[in-house]
Design a protein around this motif. Sequence first.
Motif, PDB file in Angstrom:
ATOM      1  N   TRP A  84      -0.640  11.555   2.328  1.00  0.00           N
ATOM      2  CA  TRP A  84       0.809  11.612   2.526  1.00  0.00           C
ATOM      3  C   TRP A  84       1.345  10.222   2.832  1.00  0.00           C
ATOM      4  N   ASP A  85       2.478   9.949   2.226  1.00  0.00           N
ATOM      5  CA  ASP A  85       3.097   8.625   2.274  1.00  0.00           C
ATOM      6  C   ASP A  85       3.708   8.378   3.650  1.00  0.00           C
TER       7      ASP A  85
ATOM      8  N   SER B 259       5.077   5.214   4.341  1.00  0.00           N
ATOM      9  CA  SER B 259       5.774   3.940   4.191  1.00  0.00           C
ATOM     10  C   SER B 259       7.200   4.033   4.735  1.00  0.00           C
TER      11      SER B 259
ATOM     12  N   MET C 262       9.950   6.401   3.348  1.00  0.00           N
ATOM     13  CA  MET C 262       9.962   7.813   3.727  1.00  0.00           C
ATOM     14  C   MET C 262      10.951   8.096   4.854  1.00  0.00           C
TER      15      MET C 262
ATOM     16  N   SER D 138      10.136  11.887   5.530  1.00  0.00           N
ATOM     17  CA  SER D 138       8.970  12.144   6.378  1.00  0.00           C
ATOM     18  C   SER D 138       9.112  13.457   7.136  1.00  0.00           C
TER      19      SER D 138
ATOM     20  N   ALA E  57      -0.260   3.938   2.930  1.00  0.00           N
ATOM     21  CA  ALA E  57       0.866   3.000   2.853  1.00  0.00           C
ATOM     22  C   ALA E  57       1.624   2.923   4.167  1.00  0.00           C
TER      23      ALA E  57
ATOM     24  N   THR F  44       4.042  -1.305   0.026  1.00  0.00           N
ATOM     25  CA  THR F  44       3.513   0.028  -0.264  1.00  0.00           C
ATOM     26  C   THR F  44       2.612  -0.056  -1.485  1.00  0.00           C
TER      27      THR F  44
ATOM     28  N   LEU G 193       0.258   2.227  -3.512  1.00  0.00           N
ATOM     29  CA  LEU G 193      -0.275   3.554  -3.810  1.00  0.00           C
ATOM     30  C   LEU G 193      -1.509   3.485  -4.702  1.00  0.00           C
TER      31      LEU G 193
ATOM     32  N   SER H  87       4.372  12.062  -1.792  1.00  0.00           N
ATOM     33  CA  SER H  87       5.016  10.754  -1.725  1.00  0.00           C
ATOM     34  C   SER H  87       6.351  10.785  -2.453  1.00  0.00           C
TER      35      SER H  87
ATOM     36  N   TRP I 281       6.724   2.246  -4.752  1.00  0.00           N
ATOM     37  CA  TRP I 281       5.651   1.289  -4.473  1.00  0.00           C
ATOM     38  C   TRP I 281       6.146  -0.105  -4.833  1.00  0.00           C
TER      39      TRP I 281
ATOM     40  N   THR J  41       0.638  16.002  -7.512  1.00  0.00           N
ATOM     41  CA  THR J  41       1.679  15.281  -6.788  1.00  0.00           C
ATOM     42  C   THR J  41       2.690  16.251  -6.192  1.00  0.00           C
TER      43      THR J  41
END
Length: 223
Positions: A82-83, A85, A88, A107, A134, A142, A144, A165, A169, A191
């Motif tokens: 899970w992103d 960065s 988010m 997020s 990230a 970021t 990925l 995500s 990036w 995804t």
Amino acid sequence: MNAARSLMFLGTPTTIVLSVLLIAVTAVLSYVSWRRSGFRPAFGALELLRMGIVIFVAILFNQPEWIEEYRPDENPTVAVLWDASRSMETRDVPGDGSAGGSLRTRSEAIMSLTDPAAWSELESKMRVVVTPIAQAEAGHGTNLHDALALLPRKFQNLLGVVLISDGDWNEGSPPVLAASKLRLKEIPVFTVPIGSSTRLPDVEVLSLDAPTFGIAGKSVRVP
């Protein structure tokens, strides 16, 4: 790692019947030929060789395969990435699923998926690893691509990847390259996109006229 070995034939009922008929006819002809020779040992050995060749051909006709199956001692691994960065933190996800409702950050929208308990149903069949990628660090963007590319090295028995995500990036190679390499290794990447489907507007500063002087402790107005 457990290993299982077996011999399997891929013949059809038709090939099996033809093989049996071929062996039976050859056996009859060989016996007749040996009897005509007066049951001489040399002719008997020759007919046995002929029978052996026919049996060998019949076996090959039914496509034998020697199968060795290696099963790992541990369950396969599914990596849930899970992103984490800074992108988010963008607040563009409707809170109640409707366009007119209050907005949540990206997020916040994926918070339930980052909890390992959300994947508990898979624990009986596979090992689920939930980890952030990230993460915001000073001097780093970021990336990925590397997060996906390094997974086969971390987990030898990797079954699949779930990537949660927004897809943004700004460092490293395109993530699609890493996903393609994983696909070639028969490791699918699933995804979970997050964020608004409409691109947010950007603001660009085209020109700036700074004042010639300023006073300490006072705000400076930039026209």
